[in-house]
Design an enzyme around this catalytic site. Structure first.
Site, PDB file in Angstrom:
ATOM      1  N   TYR A 114      31.304 -59.691 -36.386  1.00 36.15           N
ATOM      2  CA  TYR A 114      32.540 -58.953 -36.199  1.00 36.15           C
ATOM      3  C   TYR A 114      32.238 -57.472 -36.324  1.00 36.15           C
ATOM      4  CZ  TYR A 114      37.021 -56.964 -36.663  1.00 36.15           C
ATOM      5  OH  TYR A 114      38.109 -56.171 -36.446  1.00 36.15           O
TER       6      TYR A 114
ATOM      7  N   TRP B  64      32.226 -53.234 -34.201  1.00 38.50           N
ATOM      8  CA  TRP B  64      32.370 -52.382 -33.031  1.00 38.50           C
ATOM      9  C   TRP B  64      31.096 -52.314 -32.215  1.00 38.50           C
ATOM     10  CZ3 TRP B  64      36.220 -48.901 -31.125  1.00 38.50           C
ATOM     11  CH2 TRP B  64      37.462 -49.014 -31.764  1.00 38.50           C
TER      12      TRP B  64
END
Length: 848
Positions: A172, A174
């Protein structure tokens, strides 16, 4: 903003954009000289023309290369094969300091690249109980082939002995902007094709809101296009920025920043409209607007009570839109009984609200009048739903907007994405460029897939899952049983920065047998692995992406800028080789290189553009892939008339019968019978005030100061922490803490002092910034600082770099959403009087 979203559950085509900018000049990547001819549109933002150069290889050794990152399209200047400068690919736009540090991300001062495949020593030697040394061990370099064998053998062991529910595919975060080198998708493709895995539900950014909003509005809402900015600038009389800091968060985007959000924010500042910023601190946005906006200081965690005071005033004065409530909402009568006190004997009036939120009764009553008497747009942020009972904040804001009655009108209503990825920038006619998929299970593994995929855990409950296998929790009307995880695979994320209550995570993380991490740098998470693969940066490989999650304004080539680090490989290469070792390499790659995939993604968009007759902003048709890639220039698309005139919920307002919402009633559900049936104590059938587990107004405080930990100004969460931008904000080589002058004086703390911030969950060292940016009783530490334990083998050890999540609470927002409550925390502070230990956050671990 919190740490990024579950893209599997979000339609990537829901983006938008704006007319602008000229096209780039040509930079072929073929040996020989070129001559560029600039082209520009009528926009004030124009593309920077590259300088002339000659090349002897496929890489630009001396010249300019165009790529993209979360912080925008970039022109990167290269000299002798090294990056010497990077800047916005377009001129005439608001400065974005995040765009200037590309060189640092390849080989900068703090970069700390992982230079070879590494295995933790006691894990390699198969010592009994070696997982207890995770994070406190030394490392041994191995060959790439050996690392592939170690990991593939271990995956086979776990699959055969325990099945897919023993494998957690975390990832999880960016990840890279590119559609091809999407680390999270590439990992899930590998685990999925191999037979299944345990995945995650939701995200940290909007964990509470994205679960409650479908019950209220029939959609996630937080990742939807907003009423177009030009309409806000034309029609809104009052703009309320509530719990958001767009001056900082509009520097970034999930794909690549289209640069328009900050331009619109400037126009709003200069518009003469009444602007109200509701925030516990003088954020960058409050400072950006200066005297042109009113700043209302609210006690952290009390936005719901504040809204209730406004709602009560509107209700009892009769100054609310009764027709809108009657025609477009469901269950207002039951909510009304709660507001006036019929339900619990407590009237939620302005006096009651003021005693909780710290805003005066007079101001609360004034806002009720201002909101109803003017065309009002409420731009809600995500911070207030990353709190204990965070579901209530966005739900209550929708009720407030419903009472104002302007939902579906130009410049009226509410929006939850104006501060994120340039929401509201009008949508263009661009075809959407797709990406690689997670694939399907191979034959012989289908039964594993059905088992593994059936288990998905709310992402913010990962510590709870690792620590408590077999435990059951409630989630949005369902029961979830935690599996027993034996193998954790993480790529494209940094949980030891973004997850709450770090010390609890540390203990849980040491339970599985194996942890594998892909990373470019020795992040805190990489240091907590057993096996690490060194990964190429986005500037060391080719890719493709778009600009603007809502605008789709550009299709950006992400050209390889420099040669990769000698032993680094892309995630795609590592997973391809692992898939081959596990027996399904052909299914994983489908016989394609990364450039084959990139061309395929582009061609699908190109074909759609051809069929639809799409032309670009300069009036030309979209070029074929060979032309696009050889030209090395982003494609620019224009906003459509529909994009420029888009009003969120306009169709619903025009005819709620023919255009119902996706709720059971087809209306805005102020009272949800669906949630009522769940019978949760911490999320009832209508929005209401719940006292948080920790907050400034609690009767028996566990600590003295309310901690706010917003998104940083000069990072993207933990990304860019290892660049020279750190020199701009670090205090005494630590993360800064903002302390009100009166509080600092009482504690004997001065500017630049090293401060110990602590509570029952942990302790960190930070550098003091004495400032009235924060009110008395409140301190601010940005999230995203790299965790740096003084003694990783010791419980509750000191974090030397100042990671705020060492202090935050790891409790669910409620049984409904199980979102994170990172913004609910009380802490203590004191001047650190000992010799401050050296900060080692950006140094490699022993043996590396």
């Amino acid at each position: 903003m919190g740490e990024v979203r579950n893209t599997d559950s979000i339609d990537s085509s829901r983006r938008s954009a704006l007319r602008t900018i000229g096209l780039f000049s040509t930079v072929p990547f073929i040996g020989g000289a070129w001559i560029g001819c600039g082209d520009s549109s009528s926009s004030s933002a124009t593309a920077e023309a590259p300088t002339m150069s000659s090349f002897s290889t496929d890489l630009v050794l001396d010249g300019d290369v165009y790529t993209a990152a979360h912080w925008g399209a970039l022109k990167v200047s290269v000299k002798g094969g090294k990056i010497v400068k990077s800047q916005n690919a377009f001129s005439g736009l608001e400065a974005n300091p995040l765009q200037a540090v590309t060189a640092d991300l390849v080989d900068g001062k703090y970069t700390n690249r992982i230079k070879a495949p590494m295995v933790r020593k006691s894990y390699l030697e198969k010592q009994a109980g070696n997982n207890k040394l995770r994070g406190a061990d030394e490392w041994v370099e191995v060959s790439y082939e050996e690392a592939i064998k170690i990991v593939s053998d271990e995956i086979k062991r776990v699959r055969s002995s325990k099945g897919p529910t023993a494998i957690y595919g975390g990832s999880y975060g960016w990840k890279s902007s590119g559609n091809m080198h999407n680390a999270r998708t590439l990992l899930h493709r590998f685990l999925n094709l191999g037979g299944g895995f345990v995945g995650g539900l939701g995200d940290y950014s909007t964990g509470a809101a994205q679960v409650i909003m479908p019950h209220v509005l029939g959609t996630l809402e937080v990742y939807e296009q907003q009423t177009a900015w030009p309409l806000v600038l034309e029609h809104s009389q009052v703009v309320v920025i509530w719990g958001a800091n767009p001056a900082d968060t509009l520097r970034i985007a999930w794909s690549s920043n289209d640069n328009q959000g900050l331009e619109y924010l400037k126009k709003l500042r200069d518009s003469g409209k009444k602007i109200i910023c509701i925030d516990p601190a003088k954020s960058s946005t409050v400072q950006f607007f200066g005297s042109k906006a009113e700043h209302i200081v609210v006690v952290p965690n009390t936005d719901v009570a504040f809204m209730l005071g406004i709602i009560h005033t509107m209700l009892t004065s009769g100054n609310y839109d009764k027709d809108f409530i009657a025609n477009y909402t469901e269950g207002f009568d039951k909510f009304q009984d709660y507001v006036v006190g019929k339900t619990d004997g407590v009237a939620k009036d302005a006096q009651w609200a003021s005693s909780i939120c710290g805003v005066s009764e007079e101001k609360i009553k004034e806002l009720a009048e201002v909101f109803f008497g003017n065309r009002t747009m409420i731009m809600g942020g995500w911070n207030m739903q990353r709190q204990h009972h965070g579901e209530q904040a966005h739900w209550m804001l929708v009720v407030l907007a419903s009472m104002i009655g302007q939902i579906g009108l130009p410049g009226g209503g509410f929006g939850f994405s104006y501060h994120y990825s340039n929401g509201g920038a009008p949508t263009t006619n661009a075809p959407v460029v797709g990406g690689i998929s997670v694939g399907k299970a191979t034959s012989g593994g289908a039964e594993w897939l059905s088992d593994g995929s059936a288990v998905s855990i709310p992402v913010a409950r990962v510590t709870d899952m690792l620590a408590n296998p077999g435990k059951t929790i409630q989630h949005n009307g369902k029961v979830i049983k935690y599996p027993e995880i034996d193998f954790v695979y993480w790529a494209g994320g940094n949980p030891f920065v973004h997850h709450q209550d770090t010390n609890t995570l540390l203990a849980a993380w040491r339970k599985p047998t194996t942890v594998v991490v892909h990373d470019m740098y020795w992040t805190p998470t990489a240091k907590m692995a057993d096996v690490v693969f060194p990964i190429t940066t986005p500037y060391e490989r080719n890719d493709i992406t778009m600009s603007g999650d809502y605008s789709n304004m550009n299709i950006n080539p992400m050209k390889q800028v420099v040669a990769p680090l000698e032993k680094a490989k892309s995630d795609y290469q590592v997973f391809s080789d692992l898939a081959e070792a596990c027996g399904f390499g052909a299914q994983y790659t489908e016989g394609k290189s990364d450039m084959d995939w990139i061309e395929e993604f582009y061609n699908a968009a190109y074909d759609n553009a051809q069929k639809a007759g799409v032309v670009m902003a300069d009036g030309n048709a979209m070029p074929d892939f060979k032309t696009f890639w050889g030209a090395n220039k982003p494609l620019v698309f224009d906003a459509t008339p529909e994009g420029l005139e888009f009003v969120r919920y306009a169709d619903f307002r025009e005819d709620p019968i023919l255009n119902p919402l996706g709720t059971p009633s087809g209306k805005i559900e102020i009272y949800s019978k669906t949630i009522e049936k769940m019978n949760y104590k911490d999320c009832k059938a209508f929005p209401q005030w719940f006292e948080p587990a920790e907050w400034k107004g609690m009767k028996e405080k566990s600590a003295e100061f309310a901690l706010i930990s917003p998104h940083p100004s000069l990072r993207l969460h933990s990304q860019l922490a290892n660049t020279s931008l750190r020199d701009e904000y670090a205090v005494s080589d630590r993360e800064p803490i903002w302390i009100n002058p009166a509080d600092a004086e009482a504690k004997g703390i001065k500017n630049g002092d090293v401060v110990r911030a602590f509570n029952k969950r942990g302790q960190i060292l930070v550098g003091a910034v004495v400032s009235d940016i924060v009110p008395q009783g409140v301190v601010r530490i940005y999230e995203g600082a790299w965790y740096d334990p003084e003694d990783a083998a010791q419980a509750n050890t000191l974090c030397k770099n100042g990671n705020a999540n060492v202090l935050t609470m790891d409790i669910p927002t409620s049984e409904l959403a199980n979102g994170n409550s990172a913004c609910t925390a009380m802490i203590n502070i004191e001047k650190y009087t000992g010799a401050a230990p050296k900060n080692t956050a950006f140094l490699p671990p022993k043996g590396a």
